[in-house]
Design a protein around this motif. Structure first.
Motif, mmCIF file in Angstrom:
data_model
loop_
_atom_site.group_PDB
_atom_site.id
_atom_site.type_symbol
_atom_site.label_atom_id
_atom_site.label_comp_id
_atom_site.label_asym_id
_atom_site.label_seq_id
_atom_site.Cartn_x
_atom_site.Cartn_y
_atom_site.Cartn_z
ATOM 1 N N GLY A 1 0.818 -1.203 0.000
ATOM 2 C CA GLY A 1 0.000 0.000 0.000
ATOM 3 C C GLY A 1 0.857 1.260 0.000
ATOM 4 N N ALA A 2 0.188 2.394 -0.007
ATOM 5 C CA ALA A 2 0.885 3.680 -0.040
ATOM 6 C C ALA A 2 1.083 4.205 1.371
ATOM 7 C CB ALA A 2 0.084 4.685 -0.852
ATOM 8 N N ARG A 3 2.202 4.918 1.581
ATOM 9 C CA ARG A 3 2.467 5.524 2.888
ATOM 10 C C ARG A 3 3.277 6.785 2.707
ATOM 11 N NH1 ARG A 3 7.221 5.341 5.503
ATOM 12 N NH2 ARG A 3 8.929 4.351 4.443
ATOM 13 N N TRP A 4 2.976 7.776 3.558
ATOM 14 C CA TRP A 4 3.748 9.007 3.581
ATOM 15 C C TRP A 4 5.090 8.738 4.256
ATOM 16 C CZ3 TRP A 4 2.431 12.892 0.637
ATOM 17 C CH2 TRP A 4 1.083 13.031 0.272
ATOM 18 N N VAL A 5 6.144 9.349 3.766
ATOM 19 C CA VAL A 5 7.497 9.145 4.289
ATOM 20 C C VAL A 5 7.757 10.142 5.406
ATOM 21 C CG1 VAL A 5 9.957 9.175 3.712
ATOM 22 C CG2 VAL A 5 8.287 8.320 2.051
ATOM 23 N N ASP A 6 8.209 9.633 6.543
ATOM 24 C CA ASP A 6 8.582 10.482 7.675
ATOM 25 C C ASP A 6 10.051 10.862 7.586
ATOM 26 O OD1 ASP A 6 6.057 10.374 8.917
ATOM 27 O OD2 ASP A 6 6.541 8.445 9.844
ATOM 28 N N ALA A 7 10.402 11.967 8.227
ATOM 29 C CA ALA A 7 11.805 12.374 8.305
ATOM 30 C C ALA A 7 12.582 11.339 9.105
ATOM 31 C CB ALA A 7 11.913 13.741 8.967
#
Length: 163
Positions: free
Chosen positions: A135-141
């Protein structure tokens, strides 16, 4: 010195050779050009990545990067700098970012290039979403990126996660 735009945000790919030639073309005092080309990895923690989506706020992103280039000029003896960052949907292994710095000598160019990349990774207002098999996921710093930029005395100037 050069009169080309220092910052470009674009969907199209870029050519390293063309950009490096343009950076030094009008300046006979250039003795070094340092470049960094970032690419989209084809996996994350062992899972295949198909696409990386990058979003930004037009105008705000360019102004933010311009300010960091100004900081690079204040900190290092450089002749010119250029940042090209791509946005939109990028396939695995695609070029994503180019940082070019010229100077009379290589040391200043290397330091300024690293300074600008550390900034881009932590402070520039870009948002990345990875599309993985699960699935899709936002990338964290990443903590390592925050530590890298902190050595330059830059903390919490802007929000976002970057290149």
């Amino acid at each position: 010195m050069t009169s080309f735009p220092r910052v470009r945000i674009q969907t199209d790919d870029f050519d390293l050779s063309t950009e490096a030639l343009a950076l030094r073309a009008a300046d006979g005092c250039v003795g070094a050009v340092v470049s960094f080309v970032g690419t989209v990895r084809d996996s994350h923690e062992g899972e295949a990545l198909s696409v990386m989506e990058l979003e930004h706020y037009p105008g705000m992103t360019e102004a933010s990067i311009e300010r960091m280039i100004d900081q690079a000029f204040a900190r290092f003896d450089i002749r010119a700098a250029r940042v090209i960052h791509r946005v939109g949907a990028l396939a695995a292994r695609a070029q994503i970012v180019l940082v070019l710095v010229s100077s009379a000598h290589r040391g200043e160019a290397f330091q300024a290039c690293e300074f600008l990349m550390d900034y881009l990774k932590t402070q520039a207002p870009f948002w990345k979403k990875e599309h993985l098999a699960s699935g899709a996921r936002w990338v964290d710093a990443r903590v390592a990126d925050d530590a890298a930029v902190a050595r330059w005395g830059i903390e919490g100037l802007e929000s976002g996660n970057a290149a």
